[in-house]
Design an enzyme around this catalytic site. Structure first.
Site, PDB file in Angstrom:
ATOM      1  CG  HIS A  82      44.307  44.419  45.282  1.00 58.08           C
ATOM      2  ND1 HIS A  82      44.411  44.957  44.016  1.00 58.08           N
ATOM      3  CD2 HIS A  82      43.163  44.903  45.805  1.00 58.08           C
ATOM      4  CE1 HIS A  82      43.363  45.729  43.797  1.00 58.08           C
ATOM      5  NE2 HIS A  82      42.589  45.720  44.856  1.00 58.08           N
ATOM      6  CG  ASP A 161      38.034  43.066  36.337  1.00 58.93           C
ATOM      7  OD1 ASP A 161      37.050  43.068  37.101  1.00 58.93           O
ATOM      8  OD2 ASP A 161      38.975  43.872  36.445  1.00 58.93           O
TER       9      ASP A 161
HETATM   10  N1  URA Z   1      38.996  47.307  42.573  1.00 57.06           N
HETATM   11  C1  URA Z   1      38.877  46.363  41.608  1.00 57.06           C
HETATM   12  O1  URA Z   1      39.849  45.952  40.989  1.00 57.06           O
HETATM   13  N2  URA Z   1      37.639  45.893  41.345  1.00 57.06           N
HETATM   14  C2  URA Z   1      36.544  46.288  42.002  1.00 57.06           C
HETATM   15  O2  URA Z   1      35.478  45.798  41.730  1.00 57.06           O
HETATM   16  C3  URA Z   1      36.676  47.288  42.988  1.00 57.06           C
HETATM   17  C4  URA Z   1      37.933  47.771  43.259  1.00 57.06           C
END
Ligand code: URA
Length: 432
Positions: A82, A161
């Site tokens: 990531h 999320d």
């Molecule tokens: N990228 C993400 O996936 N979440 C965040 O909170 C910030 C950047």
């Protein structure tokens, strides 16, 4: 505990129990807890911070809100990376096929660009026909067949999320290390990566502007993943100038294709090799870094990574002719050179400013629902440390609208500082 009591406890600086956080997030996902209550909680968490245990509970709560990929039928080690995002960061496009070429399975879910940072999904969609919306079944099938898939973030994975991020975006609560760490790690863990590498960018073109914040975010994410039985590492890498030469969707795609063929810019190629090698070393600790770097380079030199990318493009419906002829990618009508008015050495390039110029041309979106122009962007001709004469080309603008090109020209000019000397920033700042 009632929702308002959980909010009050966090507001007053108390540490919340695991069950309170999981109940609060589950309540929000099911609609029992309102946006305004989650917003108040997020602001309390932003101001008071979250302990490591609370951050882990939040990560688990977001994972539990959706499905977890079941990759148990695939024997190969599942690796994921990531990046926290930056200007010209097209690393995923080259690294995923490199890792698959090295024998790993790479379940990669990526986002779209927002603001001045680009998104992998937008870059891939510059290939005519490329489908980034894969069902989870199709995603897993492709992983089993060719070892890699790159798709948009599935709404079935960590839906909490997605909902919470949308609220953070409009309540000034994005920039919180525990909230960012839980958001990123919940997605990585739900995608079933066994080995996870975090590329944390630091510098003017990154979320994390200082090394201290980049270190804190890296340490938090590594600790969460390790605590949840994943092998996790982080590299803090430079984003004080754009990565590689290309900024803009089709331009970046073209640069990634060239890199897979061994003809990419040195900094971008070097970063991809280093990230690939660190992942190999994390997955197979017996393979030391020197051997891992050789394997990563070999994936490029042998043409296997490039062939793997062709398999990914074909499997996802893209036009594979672009791999031999990148001019089949969307092309801009106007190509305009930004020339230096002074002589010396490039001592600074404001990466965020270059991102803004690309956005002004139409390469990025200010709101999620906005469209983008895949053809437009900027090619960086001079980087920090390069000598320039008056009249030398600093950057080349690819645009479709003369007014936007004019505006980008002015922005890019302001981004360059030409002086007497330069400190060339190291690309790899630190390994965690
Ligand atoms: N990228 C993400 O996936 N979440 C965040 O909170 C910030 C950047």
């Amino acid at each position: 505990m009632k929702a308002q009591n959980i909010i009050a406890a966090k507001r007053d600086g108390q540490e919340l129990a695991d069950s309170d956080i999981r109940q609060f997030v589950a309540g929000y996902t099911s609609g029992e807890i309102a946006d305004y209550q989650m917003s108040a909680f997020l602001m309390a968490a932003y101001i008071r911070g979250l302990s490591f245990d609370e951050t882990t509970s939040l990560t688990l709560a977001m994972i539990e809100s959706g499905k977890v990929l079941d990759l148990s039928s695939i024997a190969a080690t599942k690796v994921d990376k990531h990046s926290t995002g930056g200007i010209g960061d097209k690393t995923t496009l080259a690294l995923v096929p490199m890792l698959a070429a090295c024998g790993f399975t790479v379940p990669k879910m990526s986002g779209r660009g927002l603001g001045f940072t680009g998104g992998t999904v937008d870059k891939l969609e510059s290939i005519p026909g490329f489908n980034t919306t894969l069902s989870l079944e199709r995603f897993v099938k492709q992983l089993a067949e060719i070892g890699a898939a790159i798709a948009g973030q599935s709404s079935e994975i960590t839906p909490a999320d997605k909902m919470i991020y949308a609220l953070r975006d409009v309540t000034a609560t994005v920039d919180s290390i525990p909230l960012i760490a839980a958001s990123i790690m919940s997605k990585k863990i739900a995608c079933s990566g066994e080995v996870i590498l975090l590329d944390v960018k630091v510098g003017s073109g990154a979320f994390m502007k200082t090394i201290e914040r980049a270190r804190e975010l890296s340490n938090t994410m590594v600790a969460i993943g390790t605590n949840l039985n994943r092998r996790v590492g982080a590299l803090i890498t430079d984003m004080s100038q754009p990565l590689g030469r290309a900024i803009g969707n089709a331009l970046e795609m073209s640069e990634a294709i060239e890199t897979l063929r061994g003809r990419g810019p040195a900094d971008f190629t070097g970063l991809c090799v280093e990230l690939c090698a660190v992942l190999i070393n994390l997955a197979e600790p017996d393979c030391n870094m020197t051997q891992a770097i050789d394997r990563a380079r070999e994936s490029l030199d042998s043409g296997v990574a490039s062939a793997k990318f062709a398999e990914i493009v074909e499997a996802q419906g893209g036009d594979i002719r672009v791999l031999d002829d990148p001019s089949l990618l969307p092309q801009a009508n106007i190509v305009h050179s930004v020339c230096s008015r002074s002589a010396g050495v490039v001592s600074r390039i404001d990466a965020a400013g270059i991102g803004e110029a690309a956005s002004a041309l139409g390469a990025g979106r200010q709101r999620k629902e906005n469209g983008i122009d895949p053809a437009v962007g900027v090619l960086i001709e001079k980087k920090i440390g390069d000598t320039v004469k008056s009249g030398d080309v600093l950057a080349i603008i690819h645009g479709n609208d003369p007014t936007a090109v004019d505006c980008a020209d002015k922005i890019i000019r302001r981004c360059y500082t030409v002086g007497a000397e330069a400190n060339i920033p190291p690309l790899i700042v630190e390994r965690i």
